[in-house]
Design a protein around this motif. Structure first.
Motif, PDB file in Angstrom:
ATOM      1  N   ASP A  75       1.137   2.840   1.589  1.00 17.09           N
ATOM      2  CA  ASP A  75      -0.083   3.075   0.856  1.00 17.09           C
ATOM      3  C   ASP A  75      -1.158   3.757   1.954  1.00 17.09           C
ATOM      4  O   ASP A  75      -1.191   3.047   2.909  1.00 17.09           O
ATOM      5  CB  ASP A  75      -0.831   2.000   0.195  1.00 17.09           C
ATOM      6  CG  ASP A  75      -2.055   2.161  -0.276  1.00 17.09           C
ATOM      7  OD1 ASP A  75      -2.418   3.509  -0.455  1.00 17.09           O
ATOM      8  OD2 ASP A  75      -2.948   1.119  -0.338  1.00 17.09           O
ATOM      9  N   LYS A  79      -3.781   4.427  -3.017  1.00 19.94           N
ATOM     10  CA  LYS A  79      -4.501   3.861  -4.178  1.00 19.94           C
ATOM     11  C   LYS A  79      -6.092   4.001  -3.943  1.00 19.94           C
ATOM     12  O   LYS A  79      -6.698   3.612  -2.755  1.00 19.94           O
ATOM     13  CB  LYS A  79      -4.199   2.248  -3.963  1.00 19.94           C
ATOM     14  CG  LYS A  79      -2.756   1.983  -4.168  1.00 19.94           C
ATOM     15  CD  LYS A  79      -2.559   0.473  -4.136  1.00 19.94           C
ATOM     16  CE  LYS A  79      -1.160   0.101  -4.130  1.00 19.94           C
ATOM     17  NZ  LYS A  79      -0.885  -1.403  -4.149  1.00 19.94           N
ATOM     18  N   ILE A 117      -3.232   5.197  -8.204  1.00 21.12           N
ATOM     19  CA  ILE A 117      -2.300   5.475  -7.487  1.00 21.12           C
ATOM     20  C   ILE A 117      -2.149   7.084  -7.314  1.00 21.12           C
ATOM     21  O   ILE A 117      -1.756   7.606  -8.111  1.00 21.12           O
ATOM     22  CB  ILE A 117      -0.894   5.017  -7.880  1.00 21.12           C
ATOM     23  CG1 ILE A 117      -0.850   3.320  -7.827  1.00 21.12           C
ATOM     24  CG2 ILE A 117       0.265   5.492  -6.858  1.00 21.12           C
ATOM     25  CD1 ILE A 117       0.642   2.744  -8.350  1.00 21.12           C
TER      26      ILE A 117
END
Length: 229
Positions: A50, A71, A81
């Motif tokens: 991420d 995110k 997302i």
């Protein structure tokens, strides 16, 4: 890597999700990079990462495919997302090989359709798309929109599935039976036995996060269990 090369490399093995809460000491590019390298050293075929900063750090440490996402909390939207094209672009530029996006049927921020986002990622970024879905209906819509991989990532985390407990083995079986693209089992895989079960059901690969890299939540669970004895 070509689309086919990446997709071939995401078959039949373990993908480790290397993430940490924003307030954790582990939420540091150097630490995430070390986690990813450790997972690859032990045979992980890919990692799921991420944020652009963390993806770039991992890219410096590993050569296996990176499933990248970002995110982002956007006001008045439950989609978080990699919600928009500019988020996907940043993920691609950081070194991700696959772009993971929320592909549930929830309204998208900015009015962009799922099909538009997938087409832009394919055409402008030249990357395959992993669709994080919650239900069979969202999976079928994602396939119709042109995604390359399905993941059970959001099963249990949306209003339509809040009564469900991951891992979504029944959903996985339905995806394999009814959808034409590879399916990855992600969410709630808490043991090697569960990972085996997912692959035996026909998953192309299995993503494991918390059970391997979730030091914060695992320590919290142990502490909560023994705190009042």
């Amino acid at each position: 890597m070509t689309f086919d090369t990446v997709l071939d490399q995401l078959r039949g093995g373990l993908i480790v999700s290397c993430q940490a809460p924003a307030d954790s000491p582990l939420h540091d590019p150097v630490v995430i990079g070390a986690m990813a390298a450790a997972a690859v050293n032990q045979g992980a075929i890919a990692v799921r990462i991420d944020s652009p900063a963390h993806i770039a750090a991992v890219r410096d440490r590993v050569s296996v495919p990176i499933i990248g996402l970002w995110k982002q909390v956007i006001p008045d939207s439950e989609v978080y997302i990699t919600p928009q094209l500019h988020h996907a672009q940043a993920v691609a530029e950081a070194g991700a090989d696959v772009i993971a996006i929320d592909a549930t049927k929830r309204p998208r921020p900015g009015g962009e359709t799922l099909a538009d986002l997938v087409q832009h990622i394919h055409d402008q970024l030249q990357k395959p798309v992993m669709a994080d879905i919650d239900t069979l209906a969202s999976a079928q819509a994602a396939v119709a929109a042109g995604v390359d991989i399905l993941g059970t990532t959001l099963y249990g985390y949306t209003a339509d599935t809040q009564q469900c407990e991951p891992p979504g083995f029944e959903l996985l079986s339905n995806l394999i039976d009814q959808c034409s693209v590879p399916c990855i089992c992600e969410g709630g895989i808490a043991s090697p036995t569960a990972a085996q079960q997912a692959l035996k059901l026909g998953a192309s690969a299995v993503v494991v996060g918390t059970a391997i890299t979730g030091i914060d939540i695992l320590a919290q669970r142990y502490q909560a269990a023994i705190a009042h004895l």
